[in-house]
Write a protein that holds these residues in place. Structure first.
Motif, PDB file in Angstrom:
ATOM      1  N   ALA A   1      96.420 -10.116 -23.858  1.00  0.00           N
ATOM      2  CA  ALA A   1      95.144 -10.154 -23.009  1.00  0.00           C
ATOM      3  C   ALA A   1      94.563  -8.618 -22.980  1.00  0.00           C
ATOM      4  O   ALA A   1      95.282  -7.533 -23.263  1.00  0.00           O
ATOM      5  N   PRO A   2      93.425  -8.605 -22.855  1.00  0.00           N
ATOM      6  CA  PRO A   2      92.574  -7.387 -23.043  1.00  0.00           C
ATOM      7  C   PRO A   2      93.219  -6.635 -21.577  1.00  0.00           C
ATOM      8  O   PRO A   2      93.591  -7.028 -20.654  1.00  0.00           O
ATOM      9  N   ASP A   3      93.217  -5.149 -21.995  1.00  0.00           N
ATOM     10  CA  ASP A   3      93.522  -4.388 -20.636  1.00  0.00           C
ATOM     11  C   ASP A   3      92.341  -4.391 -19.778  1.00  0.00           C
ATOM     12  O   ASP A   3      91.051  -4.330 -20.226  1.00  0.00           O
ATOM     13  N   ILE A   4      92.641  -4.040 -18.459  1.00  0.00           N
ATOM     14  CA  ILE A   4      91.731  -3.749 -17.270  1.00  0.00           C
ATOM     15  C   ILE A   4      92.089  -2.368 -16.895  1.00  0.00           C
ATOM     16  O   ILE A   4      92.958  -2.154 -16.540  1.00  0.00           O
ATOM     17  N   ASP A   5      90.992  -1.578 -17.415  1.00  0.00           N
ATOM     18  CA  ASP A   5      91.411  -0.029 -17.046  1.00  0.00           C
ATOM     19  C   ASP A   5      91.398   0.089 -15.646  1.00  0.00           C
ATOM     20  O   ASP A   5      92.187   0.984 -14.977  1.00  0.00           O
TER      21      ASP A   5
END
Length: 162
Positions: A88-92
């Motif tokens: 899944a995409p990173d959530i910064d």
């Protein structure tokens, strides 16, 4: 990988290890009457990871819960959840100005992203993992704190109680 995602994957991996050590006859056992079974607690723990991550992505919460019962279906659920989190995409940044609505039992809750993860999701995942551990131990399964957290180490047969 963000630290809180690392926490989710760490404890899902611990859950998978514990599940792999359990005899099949324990999956319908409870700690006391009126509580969820070991298997239901394991499924809920795995679901809490997705329940935490998906809202941060702005997508509908996904569940990889299997229709079948038993350790193999639980392992598939955990593996699919781990794969999802890995890819899944990173959530910064967790943004507390973005509120997430959910249900905690019969209570409607609304928390900022940081509180949602650290005050709601992680403690609930750990609660249900603890129930799996407690039910297994109460039925004589040889588990230690090392199985739960992956850090402690004790010699075989060690006891603080003598």
């Amino acid at each position: 990988m963000q630290k809180w995602v690392k926490s989710l994957t760490h404890y899902l991996t611990r859950l998978k290890l514990i599940i792999s050590k359990l005899p099949s006859e324990l999956f319908d056992q409870t700690l006391v009457d009126g509580m969820f079974s070991l298997e239901v607690n394991a499924k809920i723990a795995a679901n809490f990871a997705m329940r935490g991550y998906c809202p941060l992505l702005g997508v509908e919460t996904i569940s990889f819960e299997q229709e079948e019962d038993g350790s193999e279906s639980l392992i598939r659920q955990i593996d699919a959840t781990l794969d999802y989190l890995k890819n899944a995409p990173d959530i910064d940044v967790l943004d507390d100005s973005k509120l997430i609505e959910d249900r905690a039992g019969f209570a409607d809750i609304e928390l900022g992203e940081y509180d949602y993860i650290h005050i709601y999701i992680l403690p609930n995942l750990l609660f249900h993992l603890s129930m799996v551990y407690a039910i297994a131990r109460s039925h004589g399964v040889d588990l230690s704190k090392a199985d739960f957290d992956g850090l402690h180490e004790y010699p075989k047969g060690f006891s603080f109680l003598g």
